[in-house]
Write an enzyme that holds these catalytic residues in place. Structure first.
Site, short mmCIF file in Angstrom:
data_model
loop_
_atom_site.label_atom_id
_atom_site.label_comp_id
_atom_site.label_asym_id
_atom_site.label_seq_id
_atom_site.Cartn_x
_atom_site.Cartn_y
_atom_site.Cartn_z
N ASN A 223 0.68 -1.20 0.12
CA ASN A 223 -0.01 -0.07 0.02
C ASN A 223 0.81 1.53 -0.03
O ASN A 223 0.68 2.15 -0.69
CB ASN A 223 -1.00 -0.06 1.29
N THR B 22 -13.88 37.93 -32.60
CA THR B 22 -14.74 37.69 -31.41
C THR B 22 -15.90 36.97 -32.00
O THR B 22 -16.39 37.45 -33.10
CB THR B 22 -15.29 38.96 -30.40
N HIS B 23 -16.61 35.98 -31.25
CA HIS B 23 -17.70 35.27 -31.81
C HIS B 23 -17.22 34.84 -33.44
O HIS B 23 -18.04 34.45 -34.08
CB HIS B 23 -18.89 36.31 -32.08
N SER C 263 -6.29 12.43 -48.86
CA SER C 263 -7.35 11.56 -48.84
C SER C 263 -7.31 10.65 -50.04
O SER C 263 -6.69 10.78 -50.96
CB SER C 263 -8.71 12.71 -49.14
N LYS D 192 -7.11 17.20 -51.42
CA LYS D 192 -7.23 17.40 -49.92
C LYS D 192 -5.72 17.30 -49.25
O LYS D 192 -5.04 16.65 -49.74
CB LYS D 192 -8.03 16.18 -49.40
N ASN E 13 -5.54 17.16 -45.49
CA ASN E 13 -6.14 17.38 -43.91
C ASN E 13 -5.35 17.80 -43.04
O ASN E 13 -4.13 16.94 -42.93
CB ASN E 13 -6.91 16.13 -44.03
N GLU F 13 -6.43 17.78 -35.71
CA GLU F 13 -7.75 17.34 -35.31
C GLU F 13 -7.53 16.21 -34.28
O GLU F 13 -8.37 16.27 -33.27
CB GLU F 13 -8.33 16.58 -36.47
N TYR G 53 -6.49 2.38 2.39
CA TYR G 53 -6.53 1.97 0.92
C TYR G 53 -7.61 0.78 0.67
O TYR G 53 -7.92 0.05 1.39
CB TYR G 53 -5.03 1.11 0.59
N GLN H 66 -6.28 0.50 -7.35
CA GLN H 66 -5.57 0.27 -8.23
C GLN H 66 -5.96 0.55 -9.76
O GLN H 66 -5.09 0.62 -10.83
CB GLN H 66 -5.62 -1.66 -8.26
N LYS I 227 -4.18 3.86 -12.04
CA LYS I 227 -3.22 4.26 -13.02
C LYS I 227 -3.33 4.28 -14.69
O LYS I 227 -2.72 5.06 -15.23
CB LYS I 227 -2.01 3.10 -12.84
N1 ARG Z 1 -1.53 -3.19 -7.42
C1 ARG Z 1 -1.88 -2.65 -6.16
C2 ARG Z 1 -2.48 -1.19 -6.67
O1 ARG Z 1 -1.95 -0.73 -7.72
C3 ARG Z 1 -0.84 -2.61 -5.13
C4 ARG Z 1 -1.35 -2.42 -3.85
C5 ARG Z 1 -1.90 -3.60 -3.27
N2 ARG Z 1 -2.50 -3.80 -2.08
C6 ARG Z 1 -3.02 -4.37 -1.55
N3 ARG Z 1 -3.07 -4.66 -0.14
N4 ARG Z 1 -3.76 -5.79 -2.23
O2 ARG Z 1 -3.10 -0.48 -5.79
#
Ligand code: ARG
Length: 465
Positions: free
Chosen positions: A111, A156-157, A278, A284, A286, A291, A318, A323, A326
């Site tokens: 954690n 503007t606009h 294109s 074209k 593009n 975009e 926690y 998890q 990420k």
């Molecule tokens: N893979 C977990 C995460 O990204 C790591 C921490 C896991 N902790 C646990 N008590 N299972 O959050």
């Protein structure tokens, strides 16, 4: 067999679906460098505090270095059964150095480990984003200096409003990027505290030195509350907020490039390097890169929303929900990085059509305000009256289908007899921009000195950095 890292009380294997939902290695493998750095700092501290022996710490450090190069060289076998980066590294460490590897996890938990790794990762991302934004600013300021006196229509606009200079327009984005950099820097300051040593949630009974690990990892200090340390994800949210605003800025600029390069507008041309053809329409060109920058903003804002929703209502400390912090964030940061780099490339690549810009700047009676200002200045007319008189002159020009500066003095005098030939001089687009010398205004002289000042500042920063 149950999980060898935590399976002591388990007798059965996890269900395949359990494994599939639980595994995070495909995402958190990107934290390997940070994970290894944090483990090295932790092991060194454990030895310094007499919690493990110096020789165990030395072997742990060496083993971790080996793993770092194995992963760097693509020679590491990531195992899904080991769930995440932390257990993959530790398991490999025990293959390399034997039972001493098992001492590394003293006085810590996954954690505090993951919280530390991800903080370090986000901090690295902030530093990379800052460098990318600085390069973007430099490109803009260089082009602004080149086009300090290039007249274009200001809108503007999305209606022609008043003439401005192209350099002035580019410098607006330099200012926006400066605020973006400020927001990232603020987030970095608050982020830069170490969760390591908070352990699972309550701290530890071992005599650890959290200040030492914080220092070794470049943190300003350890986080003061262990429950907060393992359950805070503000640092991701805050960085994603800064990223969202920066991405919004990129998307606004991208949209302008799309508009400017449309043949209907034709103010700017991008080279073959930043356009695509294109498969069916041979004519074209593009602006795909612009975009896509515009669209990538969706990913960044999506990641911010996604994580806000994950965190909302989560009790301390926690929870496994975290998890999910990420993947979206990592994708968002790389989308933003790509967007900034693509915009920088386009800034350096684009070629304004100066003749078209100047002509467009004069269309739509863009210097009407200059005439009204002349009436105020020279005839001491109240601005509201001057506005009305100018409106009537614009209507006259519109009726005759001519530009303001194409009207005869006589025609103007029919509306306001006191107008003299002097007034005609303020009606050119060049005279208009040249007169806007108020601080922050579009006058070429202002733009020139602002662009110079930015370049100087950015180059100085580059030397220091
Ligand atoms: N893979 C977990 C995460 O990204 C790591 C921490 C896991 N902790 C646990 N008590 N299972 O959050």
């Amino acid at each position: 067999m149950s999980n060898k890292m935590w399976g002591g009380r388990f007798t059965e294997r996890p269900d395949a679906i359990m494994e599939e939902i639980n595994v995070s290695i495909d995402v958190d493998r990107h934290l390997y460098a940070q994970d290894i750095a944090a483990s090295k700092a932790h092991a060194a501290m454990l030895a310094a505090q007499g919690i493990i022996t110096a020789s165990d710490a030395k072997n742990i450090g060496k083993g971790l270095d080996t793993i770092l190069s194995e992963i760097g060289e693509g020679a590491f076998d990531f195992k899904r059964a080991l769930e995440d980066i932390h257990m993959n590294v530790e398991s490999r460490l025990s293959e390399l150095i034997g039972p001493a590897a098992g001492r590394l996890h003293t006085a810590r938990s996954r954690n505090d480990q993951v919280a530390t790794d991800f903080r370090l990762y986000v901090r690295d991302t902030i530093d990379q984003t800052d460098a990318a934004l600085a390069a973007f600013q430099h490109a803009l300021a260089a082009r602004a200096l080149e086009h300090a006196a290039t007249v274009m229509p200001g809108f503007t606009h999305l209606q022609t409003a008043q003439p401005v200079t192209f350099g002035h327009h580019l410098l607006a984005y330099v200012e926006m990027a400066a605020r973006d950099r400020g927001r990232f820097a603020d987030a970095r300051k608050r982020l830069n505290e170490s969760p390591l040593g908070a352990a699972a949630l309550a701290g530890t009974s071992f005599p650890i030195d959290r200040a030492a690990t914080a220092k070794a990892l470049g943190f300003d200090r350890p986080m003061a509350n262990s429950l907060d340390a393992v359950s805070d994800r503000d640092f991701v949210l805050e960085t994603l907020s800064a990223a969202s605003i920066a991405a919004v800025h990129m998307s606004r600029f991208a949209e302008e490039i799309v508009i400017w390069t449309s043949p209907l507008v034709g103010l700017v041309r991008l080279s073959d390097k930043f356009t695509t053809g294109s498969s069916i329409m041979p004519q074209k060109r593009n602006p795909d890169a612009a975009e896509l920058v515009r669209a990538k903003t969706g990913r960044v804002i999506g990641a911010l929303n996604g994580l806000l929703i994950v965190m909302k209502g989560l009790p301390l400390a926690y929870q496994k929900d975290m998890q999910e912090d990420k993947q979206g964030a990592m994708e968002a940061f790389s989308a933003l990085s790509l967007a900034i780099r693509a915009m920088t490339g386009m800034v350096l690549d684009l070629v304004p059509d100066e003749a078209r810009m100047k002509a467009a700047a004069g269309e739509g009676y863009a210097t009407a305000t200059d005439l009204a200002d002349w009436l105020v200045r020279t005839l001491k007319m109240p601005f509201r009256d001057a506005h009305h008189v100018t409106g009537r002159i614009v209507a006259l020009a519109s009726k005759q289908d001519v530009a303001l500066h194409e009207l005869t003095l006589k025609a103007m005098q029919e509306v306001e007899p006191r107008i003299t030939g002097d007034a005609l001089r303020v009606l050119s687009v060049e005279a208009s921009v040249k007169s806007r010398t108020s601080y922050g205004g579009t006058a070429p002289k202002n733009v020139f000195s602002q662009a110079k000042a930015w370049l100087k500042r950015l180059e100085k920063e580059r030397k220091l950095g």
